[in-house]
Scaffold this motif. Structure first.
Motif, mmCIF file in Angstrom:
data_model
loop_
_atom_site.group_PDB
_atom_site.id
_atom_site.type_symbol
_atom_site.label_atom_id
_atom_site.label_comp_id
_atom_site.label_asym_id
_atom_site.label_seq_id
_atom_site.Cartn_x
_atom_site.Cartn_y
_atom_site.Cartn_z
ATOM 1 N N TYR A 79 1.033 10.350 16.147
ATOM 2 C CA TYR A 79 -0.224 10.002 17.145
ATOM 3 C C TYR A 79 -1.399 10.055 16.323
ATOM 4 C CZ TYR A 79 2.917 11.455 20.792
ATOM 5 O OH TYR A 79 3.957 11.333 21.770
ATOM 6 N N THR A 80 -2.001 8.939 16.773
ATOM 7 C CA THR A 80 -3.505 8.803 16.127
ATOM 8 C C THR A 80 -4.786 9.050 17.089
ATOM 9 O OG1 THR A 80 -2.495 7.305 14.749
ATOM 10 C CG2 THR A 80 -4.831 7.326 14.568
ATOM 11 N N ILE A 81 -5.548 9.882 16.580
ATOM 12 C CA ILE A 81 -6.691 10.292 17.789
ATOM 13 C C ILE A 81 -7.916 9.670 16.903
ATOM 14 C CG2 ILE A 81 -8.057 11.964 18.735
ATOM 15 C CD1 ILE A 81 -4.946 12.057 19.371
ATOM 16 N N PHE A 82 -8.699 8.910 17.976
ATOM 17 C CA PHE A 82 -9.811 8.166 17.308
ATOM 18 C C PHE A 82 -11.133 8.747 17.667
ATOM 19 C CE2 PHE A 82 -6.368 5.129 16.970
ATOM 20 C CZ PHE A 82 -6.866 4.509 15.857
ATOM 21 N N ALA A 83 -11.833 9.372 16.921
ATOM 22 C CA ALA A 83 -13.128 10.309 17.088
ATOM 23 C C ALA A 83 -14.406 9.580 16.244
ATOM 24 C CB ALA A 83 -12.800 11.575 16.718
ATOM 25 N N GLU A 84 -14.686 8.333 16.348
ATOM 26 C CA GLU A 84 -15.414 7.725 15.570
ATOM 27 C C GLU A 84 -17.047 7.975 16.110
ATOM 28 O OE1 GLU A 84 -13.443 3.623 14.216
ATOM 29 O OE2 GLU A 84 -13.288 4.104 16.502
ATOM 30 N N GLY A 85 -16.958 8.281 17.186
ATOM 31 C CA GLY A 85 -18.567 8.422 17.719
ATOM 32 C C GLY A 85 -18.732 7.033 18.394
ATOM 33 N N ARG A 125 0.857 -1.184 0.026
ATOM 34 C CA ARG A 125 0.032 -0.010 0.131
ATOM 35 C C ARG A 125 0.745 1.146 0.107
ATOM 36 N NH1 ARG A 125 -4.154 -2.492 4.573
ATOM 37 N NH2 ARG A 125 -2.099 -2.104 5.682
ATOM 38 N N GLU A 126 0.489 2.373 -0.599
ATOM 39 C CA GLU A 126 1.148 3.807 -0.415
ATOM 40 C C GLU A 126 0.940 4.001 0.782
ATOM 41 O OE1 GLU A 126 -0.265 6.325 -3.614
ATOM 42 O OE2 GLU A 126 0.086 4.901 -5.100
ATOM 43 N N SER A 127 1.869 4.990 1.305
ATOM 44 C CA SER A 127 1.501 5.545 2.672
ATOM 45 C C SER A 127 1.847 6.908 2.651
ATOM 46 C CB SER A 127 2.518 4.781 3.595
ATOM 47 O OG SER A 127 3.858 5.048 3.335
ATOM 48 N N MET A 128 1.140 7.816 3.459
ATOM 49 C CA MET A 128 1.409 9.256 3.792
ATOM 50 C C MET A 128 1.842 9.240 5.421
ATOM 51 S SD MET A 128 -1.734 10.798 1.382
ATOM 52 C CE MET A 128 -1.152 12.439 1.602
ATOM 53 N N ASP A 129 2.667 10.200 5.438
ATOM 54 C CA ASP A 129 3.029 10.599 6.835
ATOM 55 C C ASP A 129 2.593 11.903 7.134
ATOM 56 O OD1 ASP A 129 5.076 8.388 7.797
ATOM 57 O OD2 ASP A 129 5.591 8.776 5.654
ATOM 58 N N TYR A 130 2.039 11.873 8.590
ATOM 59 C CA TYR A 130 1.517 13.074 9.203
ATOM 60 C C TYR A 130 2.092 13.035 10.660
ATOM 61 C CZ TYR A 130 -1.673 13.561 5.341
ATOM 62 O OH TYR A 130 -2.036 13.489 4.269
ATOM 63 N N ASP A 131 1.938 14.416 11.282
ATOM 64 C CA ASP A 131 2.199 14.585 12.437
ATOM 65 C C ASP A 131 1.046 13.881 13.360
ATOM 66 O OD1 ASP A 131 4.699 15.783 12.783
ATOM 67 O OD2 ASP A 131 3.696 17.478 12.080
ATOM 68 N N VAL A 132 -0.108 13.933 13.170
ATOM 69 C CA VAL A 132 -1.394 13.460 13.854
ATOM 70 C C VAL A 132 -2.196 13.043 12.739
ATOM 71 C CG1 VAL A 132 -3.318 13.973 15.256
ATOM 72 C CG2 VAL A 132 -1.051 15.164 15.767
ATOM 73 N N VAL A 133 -2.640 11.835 13.041
ATOM 74 C CA VAL A 133 -3.853 11.464 12.086
ATOM 75 C C VAL A 133 -5.071 11.297 13.075
ATOM 76 C CG1 VAL A 133 -4.617 9.230 10.856
ATOM 77 C CG2 VAL A 133 -2.257 9.876 10.651
ATOM 78 N N ILE A 134 -6.089 11.720 12.550
ATOM 79 C CA ILE A 134 -7.562 11.583 13.316
ATOM 80 C C ILE A 134 -8.544 10.905 12.465
ATOM 81 C CG2 ILE A 134 -9.388 13.369 14.166
ATOM 82 C CD1 ILE A 134 -7.292 15.566 14.447
ATOM 83 N N VAL A 135 -8.938 10.041 13.070
ATOM 84 C CA VAL A 135 -10.200 9.238 12.525
ATOM 85 C C VAL A 135 -11.551 9.618 12.804
ATOM 86 C CG1 VAL A 135 -10.961 6.786 12.460
ATOM 87 C CG2 VAL A 135 -8.772 7.386 12.587
ATOM 88 N N GLY A 136 -12.164 10.460 12.112
ATOM 89 C CA GLY A 136 -13.447 10.880 12.319
ATOM 90 C C GLY A 136 -13.768 12.285 12.253
#
Length: 561
Positions: free
Chosen positions: A192-198, A14-25
């Motif tokens: 860091y990955t922040i999960f905000a899915e509800g 898979r292709e990948s992209m790098d971030y400081d923070v990934v947020i889900v939702g």
């Protein structure tokens, strides 16, 4: 069906992209996290790369709430929100708390209404519209938002720390095999990955289990909220009026209640909330909501109007005693993914925004120190010192009292949130714990009375399929079903035989139906109807149904909700 590993071997990597923070939702919690990160970066003259994944077609498309909004957290996040055009347009002008019988209603005197039900200073809103506006604010600050992309998998490094998420594959056929339109998902990697899915987040549930974040906590408790949006005649409009009801049509042992809010523009939003710890498998939350609308105290607000929208969503209602540990190596849970809703106030958007801000501040400090993928201990520490923690602590016993019956619940809520504040006591000195998860509460069908629901009239009350139609729900029919069974024999052998097939009633979208074909019962899953409410994932008594992410953009597209 080709396995995920085989797909990677055939089409990967898979292709990948790098971030400081990934947020889900891209709900209120996720967008508040993103906005606060960018605000802090601007204040310090630093750069923070932030991406937000949203499974809906746009921010707000999958958002559903009552909603009366407490603007406290929004004011902290964006002090000039009025000048910036935030769609908080209708201040609350009055509160009514009604206890309904089958043919009457008793209004609670204002001086006896607990503080949690007072809404002076709050706004009747469309949370979907507010969320869309928050998305615009985030993008203006440089946040990348990817709508129509599901976060399908948590990614871990060699030490078992969260390092990001993978988006779902596109173009798989119903049989799980790649079609000519197949596209491999992408890895989004973050410090860091922040999960905000509800509520009942697909990945949040996995993280809670993997890191045992709920160890020592009360089981999380949920409710199902079913909502409609109406346009009413001008002479029925009462902009800013907020009505809450308890009692009928629920029996005294089942948690539930109604809400009805007058918006601007001759609009009324109304709905019914049923605790998913109910015991009678013949109960249908959807039918209870339709029946509730026929009560004179409710129908007087909407009769002669036109129904414009429909939706449903599970609600986290366990409160502070059910909050999991908020952090784990590499990330955090925010908003209803953690369970921040205050059930006693029937409000969660302010809590979602505040929790996102607190997580952002902890993540930004860690990034500034050159840290990555550790535990953001500063986030739960800040939460425990916040007004949000104090608010949730005050309401810690709310749902537990109502599990003892509506009479006990009403009495003790009055004592804890009306009498005690008047006596200068901010937090109850006693704690009522729960030990049973909602899915364990159903009784066998032969031990419970069947409920005879009236047929819909098509004017005030409606059936499920016509309701789903106005939710603008759509899924690509050729994709693999996102409602999966651990064991295909269980629905008939256990759920139908023992509980009368409750999935045919608790689902507010008509997804599940039992049919008899060639003399044999079988469960049919109409996944294209799914509203993403997560009720089946929560209430299935055998925990055999597992909700997984469909292709991006699938699901409802709520308008004005």
């Amino acid at each position: 069906m080709i396995t995920p590993q085989a797909l990677l071997e055939q089409f990967g990597p898979r292709e990948s992209m790098d971030y400081d923070v990934v947020i889900v939702g891209a709900g209120p919690a996720g967008l508040a996290t993103a906005i606060r990160l960018k605000q802090l970066a601007a204040e310090k003259g630093q750069e923070v790369n932030v991406v937000v994944l949203e499974k809906g077609s746009e921010p707000g498309a999958h958002i559903l709430s009552g909603a009366v909004m407490d603007p406290r957290a929004l004011t902290e996040l964006i002090p000039d929100w009025k000048e910036q055009g935030a769609p908080l347009l209708q201040p609350v002008t009055g509160d009514q708390v009604l206890f309904l019988s089958a043919d009457g209603a008793q209004q609670t005197p204002d001086w006896l209404v607990p503080e949690c039900f007072h809404n002076h200073g709050n706004y009747v809103i469309s949370l979907g519209a507010v969320t869309k506006w928050l998305g615009e604010q985030a993008e203006a600050l440089g946040v990348e938002i990817f709508p129509g992309f599901t976060a399908a998998e948590v990614l871990y490094d060699e030490q078992g720390r969260v390092k990001g998420v993978a988006t779902g594959h596109m173009g798989l056929g119903k049989d799980g095999e790649p079609t000519d339109n197949f596209q491999l998902g992408m890895d989004l990697l973050g410090k860091y990955t922040i999960f905000a899915e509800g509520a009942r987040g697909h990945l949040g549930k996995q993280l809670i289990a993997k890191f045992q974040l709920d160890a020592g906590k009360d089981p999380q408790s949920y409710a199902l909220g079913i909502k409609e949006l109406w346009e009413v005649p001008a002479d029925k409009a009462q902009p800013g009026l907020v009505v809450h009801t308890a009692g009928w049509p629920m029996d005294g042992d089942t948690y539930g209640g109604g809400f009805l809010y007058h918006l601007e523009g001759n609009k009324v939003t109304l709905g019914y909330v049923v605790g998913l710890d109910y015991q009678n498998p013949w109960l249908s939350p959807f039918e209870e909501m339709q029946r509730w609308k026929t009560h004179p105290s409710v129908r007087q607000h909407i009769e002669g109007g036109k129904r414009l929208g429909y939706g449903a969503r599970a609600i986290t209602a366990g409160g502070i005693l059910s909050l999991p540990k908020l952090v784990f190596p590499g990330g955090a849970l925010v908003g209803c993914d953690a369970g921040m809703l205050n059930a006693s106030r029937i409000k969660g958007s302010h809590a979602a925004i505040k929790s996102g801000m607190l997580a952002a501040e902890a993540a930004f400090a860690a990034l500034a120190e050159g840290r990555a993928q550790d535990e953001l201990a500063a986030y739960p520490a800040a939460f425990e010192q916040s007004w949000l923690h104090a608010e949730l602590l005050r309401a810690k016993n709310f749902k537990q009292w109502f599990k003892k019956g509506n009479t006990v619940g009403a009495l003790m809520t009055g004592i804890e949130q009306w009498l005690m504040p008047k006596l200068g006591m901010k937090v109850p000195r006693w704690t009522i714990h729960r030990t049973e998860a909602d899915h364990t509460r159903l009784k066998p069908a032969n031990q419970c009375p069947k409920i005879d629901y009236p047929k819909p009239d098509g004017k005030l009350t409606f059936d499920r399929l016509s309701s789903v139609f106005i939710s603008n729900t759509n899924h690509e029919e050729e994709q693999p079903a996102h409602l999966t069974l651990k064991d295909a024999s269980v629905p008939v052998a256990v759920n139908l035989a023992r509980y009368g097939g409750p999935e045919a009633r608790y689902c507010p979208a008509g997804v599940y139906e039992f049919v008899n074909k060639d003399g044999a019962d079988q469960l049919v899953i109409n996944a294209q109807n799914c509203l993403h409410c997560k009720t089946c994932d929560i209430k299935d008594p055998t925990q055999n149904i597992v909700w997984v992410t469909p292709e991006g953009s699938g699901g409802p597209n709520y308008a004005g909700m």
